[in-house]
Write an enzyme that holds these catalytic residues in place. Sequence first.
Site, PDB file in Angstrom:
ATOM      1  CG  HIS A 177      -1.938   1.040   1.281  1.00  0.00           C
ATOM      2  ND1 HIS A 177      -1.655   2.350   1.578  1.00  0.00           N
ATOM      3  CD2 HIS A 177      -3.269   0.988   1.042  1.00  0.00           C
ATOM      4  CE1 HIS A 177      -2.775   3.059   1.526  1.00  0.00           C
ATOM      5  NE2 HIS A 177      -3.766   2.250   1.197  1.00  0.00           N
ATOM      6  CD  GLU A 179      -1.162   5.473   5.784  1.00  0.00           C
ATOM      7  OE1 GLU A 179      -2.305   5.665   5.322  1.00  0.00           O
ATOM      8  OE2 GLU A 179      -0.939   5.223   6.970  1.00  0.00           O
ATOM      9  CB  SER A 314      -6.682   0.145   3.157  1.00  0.00           C
ATOM     10  OG  SER A 314      -6.438  -0.526   4.340  1.00  0.00           O
TER      11      SER A 314
HETATM   12  S1  SF4 Z   1      -7.994   8.115   7.212  1.00  0.00           S
HETATM   13 FE1  SF4 Z   1      -8.005  10.275   6.571  1.00  0.00          FE
HETATM   14  S2  SF4 Z   1      -7.470  11.468   8.399  1.00  0.00           S
HETATM   15 FE2  SF4 Z   1      -6.880   9.329   8.774  1.00  0.00          FE
HETATM   16  S3  SF4 Z   1      -4.741   9.221   8.153  1.00  0.00           S
HETATM   17 FE3  SF4 Z   1      -5.948   8.570   6.375  1.00  0.00          FE
HETATM   18  S4  SF4 Z   1      -6.234  10.447   5.188  1.00  0.00           S
HETATM   19 FE4  SF4 Z   1      -5.581  11.064   7.247  1.00  0.00          FE
END
Ligand code: SF4
Length: 410
Positions: A177, A179, A314
């Site tokens: 992923h 991130e 996700s």
């Molecule tokens: S879900 Fe939204 S607020 Fe939470 S880390 Fe991901 S982008 Fe940021």
Amino acid sequence: MARQFDVPVFYRSPIISQVKESRRLTDPRKRDLSPSVLDFGPVRFKIARHFGFCYGVENAIEIAYRALEENPDRRIFLLSEMIHNPRVNEDLQRRGIRFLRTTRGEQLIPFDELTPEDIVIIPAFGTSVEVAGALQERGVDTLSYDTTCPFVEKVWKKSRQIGQQGFTVVVHGKRYHEETRATISHARQAAPVVVVRNLEEAEDLARVIRGDVSRGFFFVRFGGRYSEGFDPDRDLQRIGVVNQTTMLATETQAIADLLRQAMIARYGAEAIDAHFATTSDTLCYATNENQNATLALIEDGGDLAIVVGGYNSSNTSHLVELCEQRMPTYFIKGAEEILSRYRIRHYDYHAKVERESTGWFPDRRPVDIVLTAGASCPDALLDEVIREIVGWFDDARPVEEALAPFAEAS
Ligand code: SF4
């Protein structure tokens, strides 16, 4: 964070936005997680107390549309999908934005084609130190339109902090992923890193920590998921756990508890602070709220659940995971997947394939539908789902009537 973002109006919606606004006004501290009920007579929608665009997504959307507005004569690129929602990404592409890479990091447009005049938007997931460096080497400004979510940056900061204190960073996430790739990259600047996908893998890591299995086991089980030069004998003596912000928060907590116990088994309770770093303050508020609201929603019951979101999202797949434990659940990217009252096309995220189901809509009145959406899903998509289903019933109450309890409150 209560900042209001300038999100294009077509992502908002007359039905859902009014329900949300009414709940916000009557319960600003978000104490009441009970669902909102839109009662159309033959069909009732139970809507989660929290869902849809989070802080990070609204921030990213605002910046991306601002980039378009401020740079009508320049080429604008997104490093990869800005958020995992096809409707949003398609709209940005229609307006001329091009993607440089796929979500898995495959190159679509070589960075060598970029010039310092080009605009590159960094997505909400952030990017790796290496990719940011490669762009900067070509003179590309990576800061002006960087939409990296501050909650993701908080995870990076915590990883650096504990790394500097000599702890290894254990990332609870999906290895490929965006991130997680970015978090691995930032964390390994300061610490060894290993990624665990779920509780089962964490249990195997705990076995390595306790010394129940050999170091060879570690290299096979976690192949491709540890940083270069990782030595399990040395690098699993002191650890801290962070997560990909959209993982199930309860699972991250369970993984942290499990690994903490393994450390206690190995080094004793009195020495735990030297072996296990506290990191629970990095969990994302939106993920937490959405998951808690979904738990309250399914607790309330329903005949079936519809979860709307991008199939590569996700956080949406985790909402599906929660709902399907309690009722038939259909993960759809929009109302167009509802083919008829008898047929629905939906995504099976376990098998990673689209399926078509028949006989999905119960033949009774009223039908209670649990409805929620991922953090990257515009509210407008839920309105479309509601209108599609309500349209099947000649005797359904008009929208204004179903909305009346919320109109009074707001
Ligand atoms: S879900 Fe939204 S607020 Fe939470 S880390 Fe991901 S982008 Fe940021």
